[in-house]
Design an enzyme around this catalytic site. Structure first.
Site, PDB file in Angstrom:
ATOM      1  N   ASP A 253       4.426  -6.131  11.531  1.00 22.22           N
ATOM      2  CA  ASP A 253       3.860  -5.004  10.788  1.00 22.22           C
ATOM      3  C   ASP A 253       2.772  -4.335  11.619  1.00 22.22           C
ATOM      4  O   ASP A 253       2.169  -4.945  12.491  1.00 22.22           O
ATOM      5  CB  ASP A 253       3.313  -5.447   9.431  1.00 22.22           C
ATOM      6  CG  ASP A 253       2.838  -6.892   9.431  1.00 22.22           C
ATOM      7  OD1 ASP A 253       2.465  -7.398  10.508  1.00 22.22           O
ATOM      8  OD2 ASP A 253       2.828  -7.517   8.368  1.00 22.22           O
TER       9      ASP A 253
ATOM     10  N   GLU B   9       0.624  -2.963   3.989  1.00 21.17           N
ATOM     11  CA  GLU B   9      -0.511  -3.182   3.096  1.00 21.17           C
ATOM     12  C   GLU B   9      -0.556  -2.253   1.888  1.00 21.17           C
ATOM     13  O   GLU B   9      -1.377  -2.445   1.001  1.00 21.17           O
ATOM     14  CB  GLU B   9      -1.828  -3.027   3.876  1.00 21.17           C
ATOM     15  CG  GLU B   9      -2.017  -4.018   5.016  1.00 21.17           C
ATOM     16  CD  GLU B   9      -2.335  -5.420   4.527  1.00 21.17           C
ATOM     17  OE1 GLU B   9      -2.452  -5.625   3.303  1.00 21.17           O
ATOM     18  OE2 GLU B   9      -2.457  -6.320   5.373  1.00 21.17           O
TER      19      GLU B   9
END
Length: 303
Positions: free
Chosen positions: A86, A147
């Site tokens: 990520d 997130e």
């Protein structure tokens, strides 16, 4: 197998310094969800330097496919194993006690995504150098917006990130483990998460006459305290479910009762069925706790 391990280590030694530099640069220049433009550009530049083709996602993120060699591929070789990292950072400040501290005030890689990116990029470089040994196609996915909601995973899946993928692997750094140690377990490791937002609007006033107000600060404080108890009595503790509040805001002066307030947090669970029904469950629970305060209430639970 021993010779291959030596070759892998040799390639690692060749790329080690440049991988470290990339990680440090990402850490120093954190970008939040859906804004990982420079991070994506940096990874692409390393791939281009090493003549490795890639596919960019919109607006950020990318993936790399490295195919198994050989003319007579088996059906198993045509399938894809994916590795994923990520890209995004968090909107929090970093203590300035490191040489490679974030250069962007109020933003930092507090969750280790800079490490994830560096590790996956290193894997791309090493596998590309040794692709003659590959017996199966491998896809490397650099996912944006881990997130935030909506999740970047949903966006890149729509752009073909998982087409042909049979298995998908990811890792997450854990400061509780010693360097060089891997932790694994059977079943779920991390929980599913939902962002919970509660906005309230009511009658304000003076603190000398709280009975003429809705007292939003008291009400939101009650929700913070009572929600933990209600949750523990309504959900099986073996599901490891929690509702943790991260921000609370209301009021501007110490002698006045606010007219508006907001509470935000995260609901997490290891149980898929609970997570699937979290929106209805949480809305009902929050309404039950706050109904007696009689004010306008807006609840949002985003997955």
């Amino acid at each position: 197998m021993a010779d291959l391990a030596k070759d892998i280590f040799s390639e690692y030694q060749k790329y080690k310094d440049s991988i470290y530099q990339v990680r440090r640069k990402i850490h120093q220049n954190p970008e939040v969800s859906w804004a990982e433009f420079d991070t994506t550009k940096l990874i692409c530049s390393v791939l281009e330097k090493n003549k490795i083709p890639y596919k960019k996602f919109k607006p950020t993120g990318l993936m790399v496919d490295i195919k198994a060699s050989g003319n007579n591929k088996t059906k198993a070789q045509e399938k894809i194993i994916a590795l994923r990292a990520d890209l995004d950072a968090l909107a929090i400040s970093e203590p300035k006690n490191r040489q490679f501290v974030s250069k962007k005030q109020g933003f930092m890689h507090a969750c280790g995504h800079d490490f994830h990116c560096g590790a996956l990029l290193g894997a791309v470089l090493i596998v590309n150098s040794l692709k003659s040994h590959l017996k199966q196609n491998i896809r490397f996915i650099f996912q944006p917006s881990e997130e935030a909601e909506p999740s970047g995973a949903k966006a890149i899946i729509k752009q073909g990130a998982l087409v042909g993928v049979e298995q998908l692997y990811a890792l997450h750094c854990d400061p509780a483990l010693e360097v060089g140690t891997l932790g694994v377990r059977s079943g779920s490791i991390t929980s599913a998460a939902s962002h919970v937002s509660v906005e309230v609007k009511g009658k304000g006033g003076h603190t000398s006459r709280p009975h003429l107000t809705n007292d939003i600060v008291y009400a939101l404080s009650s929700l913070v305290i009572e929600s933990a108890g209600v949750l523990s009595r309504r959900l099986d503790p073996r599901t490891v479910s929690s509702l943790i509040w991260g921000t609370i805001s209301a009021g501007e002066a110490p002698n006045s009762v606010a007219q508006y307030g907001k509470l935000e947090g995260s609901f997490r669970t290891m149980d898929y069925n609970i997570w699937k029904n979290a929106k209805n469950f949480l809305q009902q629970m929050i309404h039950e706790i706050l109904d007696s305060y009689k004010f306008d209430l807006k609840i949002n639970v985003a997955k």
